[in-house]
Design a protein around this motif. Structure first.
Motif, PDB file in Angstrom:
ATOM      1  N   TRP A 140      26.749  28.233  48.459  1.00  0.00           N
ATOM      2  CA  TRP A 140      27.521  29.289  49.131  1.00  0.00           C
ATOM      3  C   TRP A 140      28.216  30.170  48.093  1.00  0.00           C
ATOM      4  O   TRP A 140      28.297  31.392  48.249  1.00  0.00           O
ATOM      5  N   LEU A 141      28.724  29.543  47.023  1.00  0.00           N
ATOM      6  CA  LEU A 141      29.331  30.320  45.933  1.00  0.00           C
ATOM      7  C   LEU A 141      28.281  31.227  45.301  1.00  0.00           C
ATOM      8  O   LEU A 141      28.575  32.391  44.974  1.00  0.00           O
ATOM      9  N   ALA A 142      27.061  30.720  45.131  1.00  0.00           N
ATOM     10  CA  ALA A 142      25.976  31.528  44.561  1.00  0.00           C
ATOM     11  C   ALA A 142      25.686  32.736  45.443  1.00  0.00           C
ATOM     12  O   ALA A 142      25.482  33.849  44.945  1.00  0.00           O
ATOM     13  N   TYR A 147      25.819  38.650  46.270  1.00  0.00           N
ATOM     14  CA  TYR A 147      26.049  39.835  47.093  1.00  0.00           C
ATOM     15  C   TYR A 147      27.240  40.651  46.602  1.00  0.00           C
ATOM     16  O   TYR A 147      27.270  41.871  46.777  1.00  0.00           O
ATOM     17  N   THR A 148      28.205  39.998  45.964  1.00  0.00           N
ATOM     18  CA  THR A 148      29.282  40.758  45.323  1.00  0.00           C
ATOM     19  C   THR A 148      28.726  41.602  44.182  1.00  0.00           C
ATOM     20  O   THR A 148      29.082  42.768  44.016  1.00  0.00           O
ATOM     21  N   GLY A 149      27.824  40.992  43.392  1.00  0.00           N
ATOM     22  CA  GLY A 149      27.208  41.730  42.286  1.00  0.00           C
ATOM     23  C   GLY A 149      26.379  42.905  42.773  1.00  0.00           C
ATOM     24  O   GLY A 149      26.433  43.999  42.202  1.00  0.00           O
ATOM     25  N   ILE A 150      25.605  42.701  43.851  1.00  0.00           N
ATOM     26  CA  ILE A 150      24.815  43.794  44.416  1.00  0.00           C
ATOM     27  C   ILE A 150      25.719  44.917  44.893  1.00  0.00           C
ATOM     28  O   ILE A 150      25.453  46.106  44.668  1.00  0.00           O
ATOM     29  N   ALA A 294      25.373  41.020  36.052  1.00  0.00           N
ATOM     30  CA  ALA A 294      25.823  39.714  35.573  1.00  0.00           C
ATOM     31  C   ALA A 294      26.150  38.777  36.736  1.00  0.00           C
ATOM     32  O   ALA A 294      25.798  37.588  36.714  1.00  0.00           O
ATOM     33  N   LEU A 295      26.799  39.314  37.777  1.00  0.00           N
ATOM     34  CA  LEU A 295      27.140  38.488  38.932  1.00  0.00           C
ATOM     35  C   LEU A 295      25.890  38.074  39.705  1.00  0.00           C
ATOM     36  O   LEU A 295      25.784  36.936  40.173  1.00  0.00           O
ATOM     37  N   VAL A 296      24.937  38.998  39.852  1.00  0.00           N
ATOM     38  CA  VAL A 296      23.686  38.665  40.533  1.00  0.00           C
ATOM     39  C   VAL A 296      22.952  37.561  39.777  1.00  0.00           C
ATOM     40  O   VAL A 296      22.466  36.582  40.372  1.00  0.00           O
ATOM     41  N   LEU A 297      22.874  37.685  38.459  1.00  0.00           N
ATOM     42  CA  LEU A 297      22.187  36.673  37.656  1.00  0.00           C
ATOM     43  C   LEU A 297      22.904  35.325  37.743  1.00  0.00           C
ATOM     44  O   LEU A 297      22.261  34.278  37.790  1.00  0.00           O
ATOM     45  N   ALA A 298      24.248  35.361  37.778  1.00  0.00           N
ATOM     46  CA  ALA A 298      25.010  34.118  37.916  1.00  0.00           C
ATOM     47  C   ALA A 298      24.698  33.445  39.243  1.00  0.00           C
ATOM     48  O   ALA A 298      24.537  32.219  39.317  1.00  0.00           O
ATOM     49  N   GLY A 299      24.598  34.244  40.306  1.00  0.00           N
ATOM     50  CA  GLY A 299      24.271  33.690  41.608  1.00  0.00           C
ATOM     51  C   GLY A 299      22.884  33.082  41.647  1.00  0.00           C
ATOM     52  O   GLY A 299      22.686  31.962  42.149  1.00  0.00           O
ATOM     53  N   VAL A 300      21.903  33.788  41.102  1.00  0.00           N
ATOM     54  CA  VAL A 300      20.531  33.273  41.068  1.00  0.00           C
ATOM     55  C   VAL A 300      20.466  32.009  40.212  1.00  0.00           C
ATOM     56  O   VAL A 300      19.783  31.038  40.552  1.00  0.00           O
ATOM     57  N   PHE A 301      21.200  32.012  39.095  1.00  0.00           N
ATOM     58  CA  PHE A 301      21.231  30.836  38.222  1.00  0.00           C
ATOM     59  C   PHE A 301      21.775  29.620  38.964  1.00  0.00           C
ATOM     60  O   PHE A 301      21.215  28.535  38.877  1.00  0.00           O
ATOM     61  N   LEU A 302      22.855  29.812  39.725  1.00  0.00           N
ATOM     62  CA  LEU A 302      23.442  28.690  40.456  1.00  0.00           C
ATOM     63  C   LEU A 302      22.498  28.183  41.539  1.00  0.00           C
ATOM     64  O   LEU A 302      22.405  26.970  41.764  1.00  0.00           O
TER      65      LEU A 302
END
Length: 309
Positions: A140-142, A147-150, A294-302
């Motif tokens: 859920w955090l991911a 979506y915040t990054g997008i 960066a936020l999108v990549l962090a989400g995908v990574f998680l």
């Protein structure tokens, strides 16, 4: 047929070979939006570009199927399952590709790649709703990070004096493409297990050639012999670099490192696209776009890391 490096290599070497395959595939996929934008510069429309890409890809996948048929036992699938393979191929390689091409008519290649990376979250949500797989707190955090990054990457385009209607339209087509591609991925799991990744990919793409050609015939009359020579070179380049090579590299990479690790490594794609779009197309990349990426990549990574766990 396995090569010595894949058949007898130690696990660490096998992993790094797989990681390199995924890394190169991500670079090839990242170049797609840039080449499409270059093609639009020659006055070629979306369905013509997609048709050239598919027709130039077809001999390579047909040849691969012929090669595999001589080394693998014949398939014994009922007609219904062949129909599912064809339907999934049309979904993933025709519908998802065409909507992606349409989106690039209206937005930059760098923004397109960021928006397109919402597809792992669609896969996660589909697995939760359709397959009833539990979504963990970290996932859920991911989703929130993605979506915040997008949102951060997208909103500055609405206040920069650009045509907001076109931006929204392009974003709609790209996000729709990500949703359709997620449907293709979720639906492909069972078929890949039965056919094997390479054989399934070949059949899926060949199935998508038919509606692509029919669409072109209806919309443009299949007038594909009227373009400058560079357009055909571009079509061949898109077939090889954006389609044939990365699909087989990704299949080999997933076989060695697993799909979760592959999704993590492949998340480097938007960074590649930003660099390529800036250097080749001269697109301006804002600081907010870097933060959003960066936020999108962090989400995908998680999402990928949690899947690995």
């Amino acid at each position: 047929m396995q090569t010595p490096i894949t058949a007898s290599a130690p696990p660490r070497t096998r992993y790094w070979v797989g990681a390199l395959c995924v890394f190169l595939a991500a670079f090839c996929f990242a170049l797609k939006g840039v080449l499409i934008k270059v093609g639009y510069g020659y006055g070629v429309d979306s369905i013509d570009l997609l048709t050239l890409r598919m027709l130039f890809s077809m001999p390579f996948y047909g040849g691969t199927l012929l090669w595999l048929s001589q080394r693998l036992p014949p398939l014994q699938l009922p007609a219904k399952q062949w129909g599912i393979v064809a339907l999934l191929g049309i979904t993933g390689y025709y519908l998802a590709s065409y909507t992606n091409f349409l989106g690039l008519l209206y937005i930059d290649a760098s923004l397109e790649r960021i928006l397109l990376f919402c597809y792992p979250t669609f896969v996660l949500l589909m697995n939760a709703t359709v397959l009833k797989r539990r979504v963990a707190g970290l996932q859920w955090l991911a989703l929130a990070l993605t979506y915040t990054g997008i949102l951060i990457a997208f909103l500055p385009h609405l206040t920069s004096g650009e045509n907001t209607h076109m931006i929204w339209l392009g974003a709609f087509w790209v996000v729709l493409s990500g949703l359709i591609y997620a449907i293709y991925l979720v639906g492909s799991d069972t078929m890949i297990a039965r056919l094997g990744a390479q054989r399934y990919t070949c059949y899926a793409l060949l199935a998508a050639v038919v509606p692509t050609v029919v669409h072109n015939a209806i919309e443009n009359g299949l007038h594909l012999a009227q373009f400058p020579l560079r357009v055909y070179g571009l079509g061949l380049l898109m077939a090889l670099v954006n389609t044939v090579i990365p699909t087989f590299l990704m299949a080999e990479g997933i076989k060695r490192v697993g799909s979760s690790n592959a999704s993590i490594i492949g998340s480097i794609g938007p960074i590649f696209t930003i660099v390529l779009a800036t250097s080749i197309l001269g697109e301006h990349i804002s600081g907010w776009q870097f933060v959003g990426t960066a936020l999108v990549l962090a989400g995908v990574f998680l999402i990928g890391w949690k899947g690995k766990k």
